[in-house]
Design a protein around this motif. Structure first.
Motif, PDB file in Angstrom:
ATOM      1  N   MET A  40       0.844  -1.198   0.000  1.00  0.00           N
ATOM      2  CA  MET A  40       0.000   0.000   0.000  1.00  0.00           C
ATOM      3  C   MET A  40       0.881   1.250   0.000  1.00  0.00           C
ATOM      4  O   MET A  40       1.914   1.289   0.662  1.00  0.00           O
ATOM      5  N   SER A  87      -9.493  -0.336  -3.170  1.00  0.00           N
ATOM      6  CA  SER A  87      -8.669   0.634  -3.895  1.00  0.00           C
ATOM      7  C   SER A  87      -9.408   1.954  -4.104  1.00  0.00           C
ATOM      8  O   SER A  87      -8.805   3.034  -4.071  1.00  0.00           O
ATOM      9  N   ASN A 139      -7.909   5.465  -2.850  1.00  0.00           N
ATOM     10  CA  ASN A 139      -7.698   6.554  -3.808  1.00  0.00           C
ATOM     11  C   ASN A 139      -8.384   7.831  -3.337  1.00  0.00           C
ATOM     12  O   ASN A 139      -7.851   8.936  -3.485  1.00  0.00           O
TER      13      ASN A 139
END
Length: 283
Positions: A1, A177, A181
């Motif tokens: 990550m 994700s 984001n």
């Protein structure tokens, strides 16, 4: 990550005297710090009353976007217990100096985006939560909490905590994700971002964002952005970057409509005016 901690460093109401200890490099994207009592040093207790007759200065806790596991134990009896403090959006006070003799404390402070990787439950109810650590971390008591009292040094406690956290991290599922984001966009914008802008940046609808943030962080995207903005304002008020020479620079730099809007927003999260907050931080 991706290491979001490179974009964001939340601080307390007294950034200069926090007594914090950084985690190992592998945990820095997830853990803000460790903190607690030095060996055999009496301090106040968050879990028990302070000693009668001992004066205690009130300590102001501001929203720092982090979440904490706090484990305490009695050095004489061995009785121990822990609490989990969820993400706060309001300031509050606790008893400060002047403590409970024979009590020890060790705490893990998580970045808000990372708690989901270590917790055993969804985080929909963690806003202003303060309660049993077992509710969200089923194995903490057995795997780490009960070991902490046997540590001979704070360094040893930290090493055991890192071992526990790395083990949990290795067994964690994949992060969403889209959520990460969106968090990245908020941190990069220093919290100065609308929900519509965040939706365009993350390619997720506002409804999807609302669901993801409440499930994995415990608050809405707008609340998250507001807290991140406050933290960036507070850091630059306490230790100004070159571009922020005065309050007006902060007002315009962080997207407030005017100084009144800035002052009201700051007081909502800090519980004090900017001048009062600075005086408290520098005591």
């Amino acid at each position: 990550m991706y290491n979001l901690a490179q974009l964001y460093y939340p601080v307390t109401a007294r950034p200069g005297g926090a007594g914090e200890f950084m985690p190992c490099k592998a945990l820095r994207p997830y853990i803000r710090c460790f903190w607690g009592t030095a060996m055999e040093q009496p301090e106040y207790s968050l879990l028990t009353d302070k000693l009668p007759g001992r004066p205690a200065e009130r300590e102001i806790i501001i929203p720092d976007t982090c979440m904490d596991i706090i484990w305490e134990w009695d050095t004489a009896s061995g009785a121990a217990d822990g609490v989990f403090c969820g993400i706060n959006d309001t300031p509050f006070e606790v008893a400060g100096d002047g403590g409970t003799a024979g009590r020890q404390r060790f705490a893990i402070r998580f970045h808000f985006w990372a708690v989901q990787l270590f917790a055993d439950e969804h985080l929909r109810d963690v806003k202003n939560f303060y309660g049993e650590v077992d509710r969200y971390f089923n194995s903490f008591r057995k795997e780490l909490g009960e070991r902490l009292a046997a540590a001979r040094t704070l360094t040893e406690r930290i090493a055991w905590a890192e071992e526990y956290l790395l083990r949990r991290l290795n067994s964690a599922g994949n992060v969403n994700s889209g959520l990460m984001n969106a968090v990245h966009a908020i941190l990069q914008a220093k919290g100065v971002m609308s929900v519509s802008g965040l939706s365009a940046e993350s390619v997720l609808s506002s409804r999807q964002l609302e669901r993801l943030f409440r499930e994995y962080i415990g608050i809405s995207p707008k609340q998250t952005a507001d807290l991140v903005r406050f933290q960036n304002v507070w850091r630059n008020l306490y230790s100004p970057a070159p571009q922020f020479r005065d309050i007006q620079d902060l007002v315009h730099g962080f997207g407030y409509s005017d100084q009144s809007h800035f002052n009201n927003s700051f007081r909502r999260f800090a519980g004090q005016t900017p001048r009062e907050a600075l005086a408290y931080a520098r005591k």
